[in-house]
Design a protein around this motif. Structure first.
Motif, mmCIF file in Angstrom:
data_model
loop_
_atom_site.group_PDB
_atom_site.id
_atom_site.type_symbol
_atom_site.label_atom_id
_atom_site.label_comp_id
_atom_site.label_asym_id
_atom_site.label_seq_id
_atom_site.Cartn_x
_atom_site.Cartn_y
_atom_site.Cartn_z
ATOM 1 N N PHE A 48 0.820 -1.207 0.000
ATOM 2 C CA PHE A 48 0.000 0.000 0.000
ATOM 3 C C PHE A 48 0.857 1.262 0.000
ATOM 4 C CE2 PHE A 48 -3.780 -2.450 1.253
ATOM 5 C CZ PHE A 48 -4.683 -1.866 0.385
ATOM 6 N N SER A 49 1.923 1.276 0.768
ATOM 7 C CA SER A 49 2.778 2.467 0.808
ATOM 8 C C SER A 49 3.473 2.694 -0.519
ATOM 9 C CB SER A 49 3.821 2.321 1.916
ATOM 10 O OG SER A 49 3.200 2.228 3.169
ATOM 11 N N LEU A 50 3.948 1.637 -1.128
ATOM 12 C CA LEU A 50 4.616 1.772 -2.418
ATOM 13 C C LEU A 50 3.642 2.202 -3.511
ATOM 14 C CD1 LEU A 50 7.416 1.422 -3.675
ATOM 15 C CD2 LEU A 50 6.718 -0.886 -4.320
ATOM 16 N N SER A 51 2.431 1.661 -3.491
ATOM 17 C CA SER A 51 1.451 2.069 -4.503
ATOM 18 C C SER A 51 1.015 3.516 -4.292
ATOM 19 C CB SER A 51 0.244 1.143 -4.470
ATOM 20 O OG SER A 51 -0.479 1.337 -3.278
ATOM 21 N N SER A 52 0.953 3.961 -3.034
ATOM 22 C CA SER A 52 0.636 5.359 -2.768
ATOM 23 C C SER A 52 1.757 6.269 -3.255
ATOM 24 C CB SER A 52 0.405 5.566 -1.276
ATOM 25 O OG SER A 52 0.199 6.917 -0.981
ATOM 26 N N LEU A 53 2.984 5.813 -3.123
ATOM 27 C CA LEU A 53 4.130 6.585 -3.589
ATOM 28 C C LEU A 53 4.138 6.684 -5.114
ATOM 29 C CD1 LEU A 53 6.700 8.019 -2.557
ATOM 30 C CD2 LEU A 53 7.896 5.869 -2.905
ATOM 31 N N ILE A 54 3.765 5.601 -5.775
ATOM 32 C CA ILE A 54 3.720 5.593 -7.239
ATOM 33 C C ILE A 54 2.509 6.384 -7.738
ATOM 34 C CG2 ILE A 54 3.418 4.085 -9.243
ATOM 35 C CD1 ILE A 54 5.036 1.987 -7.723
ATOM 36 N N GLY A 55 1.415 6.345 -6.999
ATOM 37 C CA GLY A 55 0.228 7.073 -7.398
ATOM 38 C C GLY A 55 -0.945 6.201 -7.786
ATOM 39 N N LYS A 56 -0.801 4.899 -7.676
ATOM 40 C CA LYS A 56 -1.888 3.972 -7.999
ATOM 41 C C LYS A 56 -2.399 3.368 -6.694
ATOM 42 C CE LYS A 56 0.023 2.875 -12.471
ATOM 43 N NZ LYS A 56 0.481 1.838 -13.370
ATOM 44 N N VAL A 57 -3.308 4.064 -6.060
ATOM 45 C CA VAL A 57 -3.728 3.682 -4.717
ATOM 46 C C VAL A 57 -4.703 2.519 -4.729
ATOM 47 C CG1 VAL A 57 -4.864 4.524 -2.626
ATOM 48 C CG2 VAL A 57 -3.344 6.019 -3.900
ATOM 49 N N TYR A 58 -5.551 2.403 -5.722
ATOM 50 C CA TYR A 58 -6.616 1.412 -5.675
ATOM 51 C C TYR A 58 -6.226 0.057 -6.255
ATOM 52 C CZ TYR A 58 -9.420 5.390 -4.395
ATOM 53 O OH TYR A 58 -9.911 6.478 -3.753
ATOM 54 N N ASN A 59 -5.077 -0.074 -6.855
ATOM 55 C CA ASN A 59 -4.677 -1.354 -7.428
ATOM 56 C C ASN A 59 -4.402 -2.446 -6.394
ATOM 57 O OD1 ASN A 59 -4.987 -0.455 -10.005
ATOM 58 N ND2 ASN A 59 -2.843 0.062 -10.309
ATOM 59 N N PRO A 60 -3.776 -2.172 -5.263
ATOM 60 C CA PRO A 60 -3.447 -3.284 -4.349
ATOM 61 C C PRO A 60 -4.598 -3.727 -3.444
ATOM 62 C CG PRO A 60 -2.511 -1.266 -3.531
ATOM 63 C CD PRO A 60 -3.089 -0.961 -4.871
ATOM 64 N N ILE A 61 -5.801 -3.183 -3.649
ATOM 65 C CA ILE A 61 -6.917 -3.593 -2.790
ATOM 66 C C ILE A 61 -7.229 -5.073 -2.992
ATOM 67 C CG2 ILE A 61 -9.389 -3.277 -2.425
ATOM 68 C CD1 ILE A 61 -8.950 -0.307 -2.758
ATOM 69 N N ILE A 62 -7.165 -5.550 -4.207
ATOM 70 C CA ILE A 62 -7.423 -6.977 -4.479
ATOM 71 C C ILE A 62 -6.374 -7.832 -3.777
ATOM 72 C CG2 ILE A 62 -7.530 -8.717 -6.302
ATOM 73 C CD1 ILE A 62 -8.601 -6.466 -8.120
#
Length: 95
Positions: A48-62
């Motif tokens: 979640f932290s890495l995806s927030s840093l990249i800017g894709k917040v909703y991808n790791p929900i699955i």
């Protein structure tokens, strides 16, 4: 927001280290189980932290829903194994 992502990544690395230390240096089954749970949850925090840093917040929900489901399954199987181990050996210490 970027600073919070860096804090999340740093915290997840610290938790992975603590979980690995507990996993390798403990002889108690319950401590081993808790250490593996810490590693699993810190990996979710890292994603979640890495995806927030990249800017894709909703991808790791699955991924997180799948990981939480696997953690629940792991807890149920582990507690059943712990109860069985305790009934057979009479102690929770790993040899």
């Amino acid at each position: 927001m970027i600073l919070v992502s860096y804090y999340g990544i740093a915290l997840s690395i610290i938790l992975i280290g603590a979980g690995t230390y507990g996993l390798l240096n403990s002889k108690n089954i319950i401590r081993i189980l808790l250490s593996s749970e810490i590693i699993l949850n810190s990996s979710i925090l890292f994603v979640f932290s890495l995806s927030s840093l990249i800017g894709k917040v909703y991808n790791p929900i699955i991924f997180s829903v799948f990981a939480i489901g696997m953690a629940l399954t792991e807890v149920v199987v582990a507690f059943a194994s712990i109860i069985l181990y305790y009934r057979v050996k009479g102690s929770l210490e790993v040899e």
